[in-house]
Design an enzyme around this catalytic site. Structure first.
Site, PDB file in Angstrom:
ATOM      1  N   TYR A 165       0.837  -1.215   0.000  1.00 43.55           N
ATOM      2  CA  TYR A 165       0.000   0.000   0.000  1.00 43.55           C
ATOM      3  C   TYR A 165       0.865   1.256   0.000  1.00 43.55           C
ATOM      4  CZ  TYR A 165      -3.735   3.270   1.129  1.00 43.55           C
ATOM      5  OH  TYR A 165      -4.627   4.327   1.097  1.00 43.55           O
ATOM      6  N   LYS A 169       1.270   4.048  -3.135  1.00 38.57           N
ATOM      7  CA  LYS A 169       0.887   5.462  -3.067  1.00 38.57           C
ATOM      8  C   LYS A 169       2.097   6.365  -3.335  1.00 38.57           C
ATOM      9  CE  LYS A 169      -3.541   4.954  -2.206  1.00 38.57           C
ATOM     10  NZ  LYS A 169      -4.572   5.346  -3.170  1.00 38.57           N
TER      11      LYS A 169
HETATM   12  P1  NAP Z   1     -13.274   2.197   0.190  1.00 36.36           P
HETATM   13  O1  NAP Z   1     -14.436   2.642   0.976  1.00 36.36           O
HETATM   14  O2  NAP Z   1     -12.770   0.802   0.360  1.00 36.36           O
HETATM   15  O3  NAP Z   1     -13.609   2.492  -1.350  1.00 36.36           O
HETATM   16  C1  NAP Z   1     -12.716   2.097  -2.355  1.00 36.36           C
HETATM   17  C2  NAP Z   1     -13.421   2.199  -3.677  1.00 36.36           C
HETATM   18  O4  NAP Z   1     -12.521   1.762  -4.715  1.00 36.36           O
HETATM   19  C3  NAP Z   1     -14.660   1.310  -3.779  1.00 36.36           C
HETATM   20  O5  NAP Z   1     -15.681   1.971  -4.488  1.00 36.36           O
HETATM   21  C4  NAP Z   1     -14.148   0.122  -4.566  1.00 36.36           C
HETATM   22  O6  NAP Z   1     -15.173  -0.588  -5.274  1.00 36.36           O
HETATM   23  C5  NAP Z   1     -13.233   0.846  -5.517  1.00 36.36           C
HETATM   24  N1  NAP Z   1     -12.365  -0.080  -6.255  1.00 36.36           N
HETATM   25  C6  NAP Z   1     -11.550  -1.032  -5.782  1.00 36.36           C
HETATM   26  N2  NAP Z   1     -11.003  -1.699  -6.793  1.00 36.36           N
HETATM   27  C7  NAP Z   1     -11.485  -1.169  -7.937  1.00 36.36           C
HETATM   28  C8  NAP Z   1     -11.309  -1.419  -9.315  1.00 36.36           C
HETATM   29  N3  NAP Z   1     -10.513  -2.430  -9.743  1.00 36.36           N
HETATM   30  N4  NAP Z   1     -11.958  -0.662 -10.213  1.00 36.36           N
HETATM   31  C9  NAP Z   1     -12.779   0.340  -9.802  1.00 36.36           C
HETATM   32  N5  NAP Z   1     -13.008   0.621  -8.514  1.00 36.36           N
HETATM   33  C10 NAP Z   1     -12.362  -0.120  -7.592  1.00 36.36           C
HETATM   34  O7  NAP Z   1     -11.985   3.110   0.469  1.00 36.36           O
HETATM   35  P2  NAP Z   1     -11.817   4.679   0.763  1.00 36.36           P
HETATM   36  O8  NAP Z   1     -11.258   4.791   2.119  1.00 36.36           O
HETATM   37  O9  NAP Z   1     -13.027   5.428   0.395  1.00 36.36           O
HETATM   38  O10 NAP Z   1     -10.631   5.011  -0.237  1.00 36.36           O
HETATM   39  C11 NAP Z   1     -10.739   5.897  -1.334  1.00 36.36           C
HETATM   40  C12 NAP Z   1      -9.331   6.327  -1.728  1.00 36.36           C
HETATM   41  O11 NAP Z   1      -8.746   7.087  -0.653  1.00 36.36           O
HETATM   42  C13 NAP Z   1      -8.392   5.152  -1.979  1.00 36.36           C
HETATM   43  O12 NAP Z   1      -7.530   5.448  -3.070  1.00 36.36           O
HETATM   44  C14 NAP Z   1      -7.581   5.069  -0.691  1.00 36.36           C
HETATM   45  O13 NAP Z   1      -6.325   4.468  -0.876  1.00 36.36           O
HETATM   46  C15 NAP Z   1      -7.479   6.545  -0.331  1.00 36.36           C
HETATM   47  N6  NAP Z   1      -7.188   6.791   1.080  1.00 36.36           N
HETATM   48  C16 NAP Z   1      -8.058   6.397   2.054  1.00 36.36           C
HETATM   49  C17 NAP Z   1      -7.743   6.661   3.385  1.00 36.36           C
HETATM   50  C18 NAP Z   1      -8.667   6.249   4.505  1.00 36.36           C
HETATM   51  O14 NAP Z   1      -8.281   6.438   5.685  1.00 36.36           O
HETATM   52  N7  NAP Z   1      -9.863   5.713   4.240  1.00 36.36           N
HETATM   53  C19 NAP Z   1      -6.557   7.327   3.720  1.00 36.36           C
HETATM   54  C20 NAP Z   1      -5.696   7.718   2.708  1.00 36.36           C
HETATM   55  C21 NAP Z   1      -6.027   7.445   1.398  1.00 36.36           C
HETATM   56  P3  NAP Z   1     -15.837  -1.954  -4.673  1.00 36.36           P
HETATM   57  O15 NAP Z   1     -16.903  -1.518  -3.693  1.00 36.36           O
HETATM   58  O16 NAP Z   1     -16.388  -2.621  -5.893  1.00 36.36           O
HETATM   59  O17 NAP Z   1     -14.741  -2.728  -4.010  1.00 36.36           O
END
Ligand code: NAP
Length: 242
Positions: A165, A169
Site C-alpha cells: 500500500y 501510493k
Molecule cells: P473504500 O471505501 O474501500 O472504497 C474504495 C473504492 O474503490 C470502492 O468503491 C471500490 O469498489 C473501488 N475499487 C476497488 N477496486 C477497484 C477497481 N478495480 N476498479 C474500480 N473501482 C475499484 O476506500 P476509501 O477509504 O473510500 O478510499 C478511497 C481512496 O482514498 C483510496 O484510493 C484510498 O487508498 C485513499 N485513502 C483512504 C484513506 C482512509 O483512511 N480511508 C486514507 C488515505 C487514502 P468496490 O466496492 O467494488 O470494491
C-alpha cells in the site's frame, strides 16, 4: 452538450469516492460515478439523485483495459469534454503484514488498482480532459505514500509499515508529478491528495475522520482556480512532504 462541469470519480460507489461525487454534484457538476459493480454503482447513483444530483453510473473497473476504454467512449458520447477526473479507486491488502513476508501477488494486485489503474484511466480520458477549458486531475494518494512521513519517527502513522500500500501510493505520487510535467503547457492541473485517516471499509471504519472531511481536499484540488498549483501533494493543512 451540458454547460455544467463534467466530472468522473472512480471507485465512487462507497466511501470517500461516493462523498466526492456527492459534493461535486452539489457544486453543480454533472458527475459520472465510476463503479465496477453495476448494482452497487446503480444504488449509489439512485441515492445521490434523490438528493438532486445530476449523477450517472459509469461501469468502470480500473484494472480492465476494455472497461476503461468503453467508459471513455461512453462519456464521449454524452459530453464533449471532461473537466474533472478524480482517480479515487484504491485498495489496501497488506495492513499488518510484514514486508518481508508479503505475497508478491498481493502487492501486484494493489499496484494494479492504485498505480496502473490511475494511469490507465488518466491516459484514456486525456483527450476529453484536453478538450476542457480547465481540466483538473486529482490522484487520491495517502500520507502513507509520503517518504518524508514514513522516515519521520514522529509521524502519527509511522507504525503502518505496509510494503504494498505505502509504496503504491508513493508510486502514485511520482505518477502525479510526471503527468503534471507533461501537461504543464496546457490548462490541465494534476495534483495528489491525502484525505487523512477516514472511516471507510478500507480500514474497517477505524479512521477518525468523516468521509466529508476526507473528501474536502479532493474537492479543493478538483476546483482549483487557474493560478492554482500543479504537480503537488496536499492535505487540508497545505503541502504534504513527498
Ligand atoms: P473504500 O471505501 O474501500 O472504497 C474504495 C473504492 O474503490 C470502492 O468503491 C471500490 O469498489 C473501488 N475499487 C476497488 N477496486 C477497484 C477497481 N478495480 N476498479 C474500480 N473501482 C475499484 O476506500 P476509501 O477509504 O473510500 O478510499 C478511497 C481512496 O482514498 C483510496 O484510493 C484510498 O487508498 C485513499 N485513502 C483512504 C484513506 C482512509 O483512511 N480511508 C486514507 C488515505 C487514502 P468496490 O466496492 O467494488 O470494491
Amino acid at each position: 452538450m451540458t454547460e455544467a462541469r463534467v466530472a468522473l470519480v472512480t471507485g465512487a460507489n462507497k466511501g470517500i469516492g461516493r462523498e466526492i461525487a456527492r459534493q461535486l454534484a452539489a457544486l453543480g457538476c454533472r458527475v459520472w460515478l465510476g463503479a465496477r459493480n453495476h448494482d452497487l454503482g446503480a444504488a449509489a447513483v439512485a441515492a445521490l439523485r434523490a438528493e438532486g444530483g445530476d449523477v450517472h453510473h459509469l461501469k468502470l473497473d480500473v484494472t480492465d483495459n476494455e472497461s476503461v476504454c468503453a467508459a471513455a467512449a461512453r462519456v464521449a458520447e454524452h459530453a464533449d469534454r471532461l473537466d474533472i477526473l478524480v482517480n479515487n479507486a484504491g485498495i489496501a491488502m497488506d495492513a499488518g503484514a510484514l514486508p518481508s513476508e508479503l505475497d508478491l501477488r498481493r502487492m501486484q494486485a494493489m499496484y494494479e488498482v492504485n498505480v496502473f489503474g490511475a494511469v490507465r484511466v488518466t491516459q484514456a480520458f486525456l483527450p476529453l480532459l484536453r478538450a476542457a477549458p480547465a481540466g483538473r486531475v486529482v490522484m487520491m494518494s495517502s500520507g502513507l505514500g509520503s517518504l518524508g512521513n514514513q522516515s519521520d519517527p514522529t509521524y502519527e502513522f509511522v507504525g503502518y509499515n505496509s510494503l504494498g500500500y505505502n509504496s503504491s501510493k508513493a508510486a502514485l505520487n511520482a505518477v502525479t508529478v510526471v503527468f503534471a510535467k507533461e501537461l504543464a503547457g496546457t490548462f490541465i492541473k494534476v495534483n495528489a491528495a491525502d484525505p487523512g485517516r477516514t472511516a471507510t471499509d478500507l480500514n474497517q471504519h477505524r479512521g477518525p475522520r468523516s468521509v466529508a472531511q476526507g473528501a474536502a481536499i479532493a474537492i479543493r484540488l478538483a476546483t482549483l482556480p487557474p493560478d492554482g498549483p500543479t504537480g503537488g501533494f496536499f492535505n487540508d493543512s497545505g503541502r504534504v512532504n513527498w
